[in-house]
Design a protein around this motif. Structure first.
Motif, PDB file in Angstrom:
ATOM      1  N   PRO A 174     -19.867  -6.687  22.115  1.00 47.10           N
ATOM      2  CA  PRO A 174     -18.486  -7.180  22.088  1.00 47.10           C
ATOM      3  C   PRO A 174     -18.146  -8.006  20.852  1.00 47.10           C
ATOM      4  O   PRO A 174     -17.021  -7.933  20.348  1.00 47.10           O
ATOM      5  N   ASP A 175     -19.099  -8.791  20.346  1.00 45.43           N
ATOM      6  CA  ASP A 175     -18.824  -9.615  19.163  1.00 45.43           C
ATOM      7  C   ASP A 175     -18.540  -8.733  17.949  1.00 45.43           C
ATOM      8  O   ASP A 175     -17.636  -9.031  17.154  1.00 45.43           O
ATOM      9  N   LEU A 176     -19.314  -7.674  17.810  1.00 46.44           N
ATOM     10  CA  LEU A 176     -19.102  -6.751  16.694  1.00 46.44           C
ATOM     11  C   LEU A 176     -17.764  -6.040  16.849  1.00 46.44           C
ATOM     12  O   LEU A 176     -17.006  -5.884  15.879  1.00 46.44           O
ATOM     13  N   TRP A 177     -17.459  -5.604  18.058  1.00 49.47           N
ATOM     14  CA  TRP A 177     -16.182  -4.940  18.328  1.00 49.47           C
ATOM     15  C   TRP A 177     -15.021  -5.848  17.930  1.00 49.47           C
ATOM     16  O   TRP A 177     -14.098  -5.415  17.233  1.00 49.47           O
ATOM     17  N   GLU A 178     -15.068  -7.105  18.358  1.00 52.57           N
ATOM     18  CA  GLU A 178     -13.969  -8.031  18.092  1.00 52.57           C
ATOM     19  C   GLU A 178     -13.841  -8.327  16.603  1.00 52.57           C
ATOM     20  O   GLU A 178     -12.730  -8.422  16.059  1.00 52.57           O
ATOM     21  N   ARG A 179     -14.969  -8.464  15.927  1.00 54.34           N
ATOM     22  CA  ARG A 179     -14.926  -8.726  14.485  1.00 54.34           C
ATOM     23  C   ARG A 179     -14.242  -7.594  13.741  1.00 54.34           C
ATOM     24  O   ARG A 179     -13.388  -7.826  12.872  1.00 54.34           O
ATOM     25  N   LEU A 180     -14.598  -6.353  14.071  1.00 54.49           N
ATOM     26  CA  LEU A 180     -14.001  -5.214  13.372  1.00 54.49           C
ATOM     27  C   LEU A 180     -12.539  -5.014  13.766  1.00 54.49           C
ATOM     28  O   LEU A 180     -11.739  -4.542  12.956  1.00 54.49           O
ATOM     29  N   ARG A 181     -12.193  -5.404  14.975  1.00 51.42           N
ATOM     30  CA  ARG A 181     -10.795  -5.298  15.386  1.00 51.42           C
ATOM     31  C   ARG A 181      -9.925  -6.284  14.607  1.00 51.42           C
ATOM     32  O   ARG A 181      -8.812  -5.948  14.190  1.00 51.42           O
ATOM     33  N   GLU A 182     -10.453  -7.479  14.378  1.00 52.02           N
ATOM     34  CA  GLU A 182      -9.693  -8.517  13.697  1.00 52.02           C
ATOM     35  C   GLU A 182      -9.789  -8.427  12.181  1.00 52.02           C
ATOM     36  O   GLU A 182      -8.953  -9.015  11.478  1.00 52.02           O
TER      37      GLU A 182
ATOM     38  N   GLU B 173     -14.240  11.114   8.386  1.00 51.59           N
ATOM     39  CA  GLU B 173     -14.026  11.304   9.824  1.00 51.59           C
ATOM     40  C   GLU B 173     -14.469  10.073  10.608  1.00 51.59           C
ATOM     41  O   GLU B 173     -13.791   9.650  11.557  1.00 51.59           O
ATOM     42  N   SER B 174     -15.595   9.480  10.216  1.00 50.38           N
ATOM     43  CA  SER B 174     -16.087   8.290  10.918  1.00 50.38           C
ATOM     44  C   SER B 174     -15.112   7.130  10.772  1.00 50.38           C
ATOM     45  O   SER B 174     -14.874   6.372  11.718  1.00 50.38           O
ATOM     46  N   GLU B 175     -14.531   6.970   9.581  1.00 51.71           N
ATOM     47  CA  GLU B 175     -13.560   5.902   9.361  1.00 51.71           C
ATOM     48  C   GLU B 175     -12.314   6.098  10.211  1.00 51.71           C
ATOM     49  O   GLU B 175     -11.800   5.146  10.821  1.00 51.71           O
ATOM     50  N   LEU B 176     -11.813   7.325  10.295  1.00 56.76           N
ATOM     51  CA  LEU B 176     -10.626   7.603  11.098  1.00 56.76           C
ATOM     52  C   LEU B 176     -10.896   7.351  12.580  1.00 56.76           C
ATOM     53  O   LEU B 176     -10.053   6.780  13.296  1.00 56.76           O
ATOM     54  N   LEU B 177     -12.064   7.767  13.053  1.00 56.67           N
ATOM     55  CA  LEU B 177     -12.408   7.559  14.457  1.00 56.67           C
ATOM     56  C   LEU B 177     -12.549   6.071  14.772  1.00 56.67           C
ATOM     57  O   LEU B 177     -12.071   5.593  15.819  1.00 56.67           O
ATOM     58  N   LEU B 178     -13.183   5.322  13.884  1.00 56.83           N
ATOM     59  CA  LEU B 178     -13.347   3.892  14.109  1.00 56.83           C
ATOM     60  C   LEU B 178     -11.989   3.204  14.215  1.00 56.83           C
ATOM     61  O   LEU B 178     -11.758   2.370  15.114  1.00 56.83           O
ATOM     62  N   ASP B 179     -11.083   3.548  13.319  1.00 49.29           N
ATOM     63  CA  ASP B 179      -9.731   2.980  13.389  1.00 49.29           C
ATOM     64  C   ASP B 179      -9.052   3.326  14.713  1.00 49.29           C
ATOM     65  O   ASP B 179      -8.370   2.486  15.316  1.00 49.29           O
ATOM     66  N   ALA B 180      -9.226   4.542  15.167  1.00 47.09           N
ATOM     67  CA  ALA B 180      -8.592   4.962  16.418  1.00 47.09           C
ATOM     68  C   ALA B 180      -9.108   4.144  17.601  1.00 47.09           C
ATOM     69  O   ALA B 180      -8.334   3.670  18.434  1.00 47.09           O
ATOM     70  N   TRP B 181     -10.429   3.967  17.683  1.00 47.57           N
ATOM     71  CA  TRP B 181     -10.986   3.195  18.803  1.00 47.57           C
ATOM     72  C   TRP B 181     -10.454   1.765  18.788  1.00 47.57           C
ATOM     73  O   TRP B 181     -10.035   1.232  19.824  1.00 47.57           O
ATOM     74  N   LEU B 182     -10.491   1.147  17.615  1.00 45.55           N
ATOM     75  CA  LEU B 182     -10.175  -0.278  17.522  1.00 45.55           C
ATOM     76  C   LEU B 182      -8.687  -0.568  17.629  1.00 45.55           C
ATOM     77  O   LEU B 182      -8.292  -1.614  18.152  1.00 45.55           O
ATOM     78  N   ASP B 183      -7.852   0.335  17.142  1.00 44.11           N
ATOM     79  CA  ASP B 183      -6.415   0.053  17.056  1.00 44.11           C
ATOM     80  C   ASP B 183      -5.592   0.652  18.183  1.00 44.11           C
ATOM     81  O   ASP B 183      -4.483   0.180  18.452  1.00 44.11           O
ATOM     82  N   ARG B 184      -6.089   1.687  18.824  1.00 41.64           N
ATOM     83  CA  ARG B 184      -5.233   2.412  19.762  1.00 41.64           C
ATOM     84  C   ARG B 184      -5.678   2.314  21.221  1.00 41.64           C
ATOM     85  O   ARG B 184      -4.975   2.788  22.105  1.00 41.64           O
ATOM     86  N   PHE B 185      -6.849   1.722  21.467  1.00 41.14           N
ATOM     87  CA  PHE B 185      -7.337   1.616  22.835  1.00 41.14           C
ATOM     88  C   PHE B 185      -7.596   0.145  23.184  1.00 41.14           C
ATOM     89  O   PHE B 185      -8.734  -0.327  23.089  1.00 41.14           O
ATOM     90  N   PRO B 186      -6.556  -0.596  23.582  1.00 42.04           N
ATOM     91  CA  PRO B 186      -6.760  -2.006  23.927  1.00 42.04           C
ATOM     92  C   PRO B 186      -7.680  -2.155  25.133  1.00 42.04           C
ATOM     93  O   PRO B 186      -7.548  -1.445  26.127  1.00 42.04           O
ATOM     94  N   GLY B 187      -8.645  -3.069  24.977  1.00 35.87           N
ATOM     95  CA  GLY B 187      -9.560  -3.311  26.093  1.00 35.87           C
ATOM     96  C   GLY B 187     -10.480  -2.155  26.405  1.00 35.87           C
ATOM     97  O   GLY B 187     -10.941  -2.021  27.547  1.00 35.87           O
TER      98      GLY B 187
END
Length: 437
Positions: A294-302, A395-409
């Motif tokens: 979760p810490d890594l997820w939150e860091r990349l989201r912010e 492709e990996s960059e696009l997927l990472l952005d999708a997970w972090l920006d489009r799926f809250p929680g």
């Protein structure tokens, strides 16, 4: 080369005591299915034993050298004294129960033949070529993500996004019509799995090669498959064979110009097509890591600016495959890290081990999104460096952005202990990723 029973050349037996000129013991490497993204414990042991050890894999004959240190892996993979082509003449110990190379396959060619084949398709995989595909890739990903969000949770992101997205992107680049893509995915799964037997894998390879052969012939004859994608780097070509700049267009032009044979072109097309499947598994491993940290997820989201370097670090860290890939054969006696490798002996390198070399990557078992420099070898090294590396990164960059920006929680819909990884697969990755948000 040793005998099928595993006897060692030069009179040394597995487990022979140390002494002048003594060989290291041969270690059996069963390469069993591992949970999650756990690092292979046998590989960890081999790394501790030394930079060059000896292994016996579940199939094939005899034993092989294993090179694990970052500097040595880079040296071996860039040394013409170690041949991929010579592997075709020996029954080398290996992970897969079957060994079915496609005639003329680029993976088993050495320079200059390898260079000749690679040069034909290189224009489609340059930085400008891949960037020209980014917009279309984003559209295809948005369509898939929008469909998942409309349907609502829960969802299996492997089936809904991670499998169809890389397949659509590589097929777009290859010039494979949309109607043919499900068959490409089915054949790829059979080729990359050891669970279906040699006969079924060989048949899948042949069916895909036959399909590409027919596609190339239509291109050479001046036709273009209905609904085919627009590849990057469009250029004119006589007969329409390379007019859209797709990989099959480039290959058709190469066959028409005499740069490569039809069989070589079909084999190269097969290798590039199945390479797209690696993105599915790698991205699944990356998403698993993010959702369990979760810490890594939150860091990349912010901190979206940190995501490109995080992608590099995650590619370094994840287990891309089970055990090792393709071997090489020493063409003459060569000394690597003090080990005398004799002419004719097989050698494997471990990119996974090289990516955990503490001399190059301090605290290698820790995921550090800001790691710099990060000279990982997740895409290989030397002449066989992955031609699609830039495409996979995009492709990996696009997927990472999708997970972090489009799926809250975003979170798993089941306990992580219930997640399943592909059994008997050469490439490691989750079979499904059930999530909610």
């Amino acid at each position: 080369m040793s005998a099928p029973g595993g006897a060692c050349p030069h009179g040394a037996a597995p487990g022979a005591p140390d002494g002048p000129g003594a060989l290291p013991p041969v270690r059996d490497w069963p390469a069993t299915d591992l949970p999650g993204t756990d690092f292979d414990p046998v590989l960890s042991e081999l790394m501790r034993e030394g930079p060059v050890t000896r292994i016996r894999l579940p199939h094939g004959s005899g034993w092989a050298w294993l090179v694990t240190r970052h500097a040595d892996v880079r040296a071996v993979t860039n040394d013409p004294r170690f041949s991929r082509r010579a592997v075709l003449e020996q029954d080398v110990t290996r992970l897969a129960p079957h060994f079915i190379p496609v005639p003329g396959a680029i993976g088993f060619e050495d320079p200059p033949g390898h260079t000749r084949l690679r040069r034909v398709v290189a224009p489609a995989f340059t930085a400008p070529g891949v960037e020209r595909l980014r917009g279309r890739a984003q559209e295809m990903l948005d369509d898939l993500v929008n469909a998942v969000l409309r349907e609502g949770p829960p969802a299996d992101l492997t089936a809904a996004v991670l499998a169809p997205f890389p397949l659509a992107v590589v097929s777009e680049l290859m010039g494979v019509p949309p109607a043919d893509r499900p068959r490409m995915h089915h054949w790829t799964e059979l080729i990359l799995s050891s669970a279906h037997g040699a006969e079924r894998s060989a048949r899948a390879r042949q069916e895909m090669c036959d399909h590409f052969t027919a596609l190339l012939r239509r291109r050479i004859a001046g036709g273009s498959p209905a609904g085919g994608g627009q590849g990057p780097g469009s250029r004119a070509g006589n007969g329409g064979s390379a007019a859209d700049g797709s990989v099959t267009g480039l290959l058709a032009a190469g066959v028409a110009d005499g740069q490569l044979t039809e069989a070589e072109a079909a084999g190269l097309a097969l290798l590039l097509q199945i390479g797209g499947e690696a993105v599915t598994n790698n991205s699944g491993n990356i998403l698993y890591l993010l959702l369990t940290r979760p810490d890594l997820w939150e860091r990349l989201r912010e901190e979206p600016e940190s995501r490109p370097s995080a992608v590099e670090e995650l590619l370094r860290y994840i287990p891309h495959r089970n055990a090792v890939g393709l071997s090489r054969i020493a063409l003459e006696d060569v000394t690597v890290a003090g080990a005398r490798i004799r002419a004719g002996e097989p050698v494997y390198v471990s990119y996974l081990a090289a990516n955990r070399d503490p001399e190059v990557f301090p605290d290698p078992g820790r995921i550090d999104p800001g790691r710099s420099p990060n000279p990982h070898v997740a895409f290989g090294h030397g002449p066989h460096y992955c031609v699609g590396a830039l495409l996979a990164r995009m492709e990996s960059e696009l997927l990472l952005d999708a997970w972090l920006d489009r799926f809250p929680g975003l979170r798993f819909a089941v306990p992580t202990g219930q997640l399943r990884w592909r059994p008997g697969a050469l490439i490691r990755g989750p079979e499904s990723l059930p999530v909610t948000w």
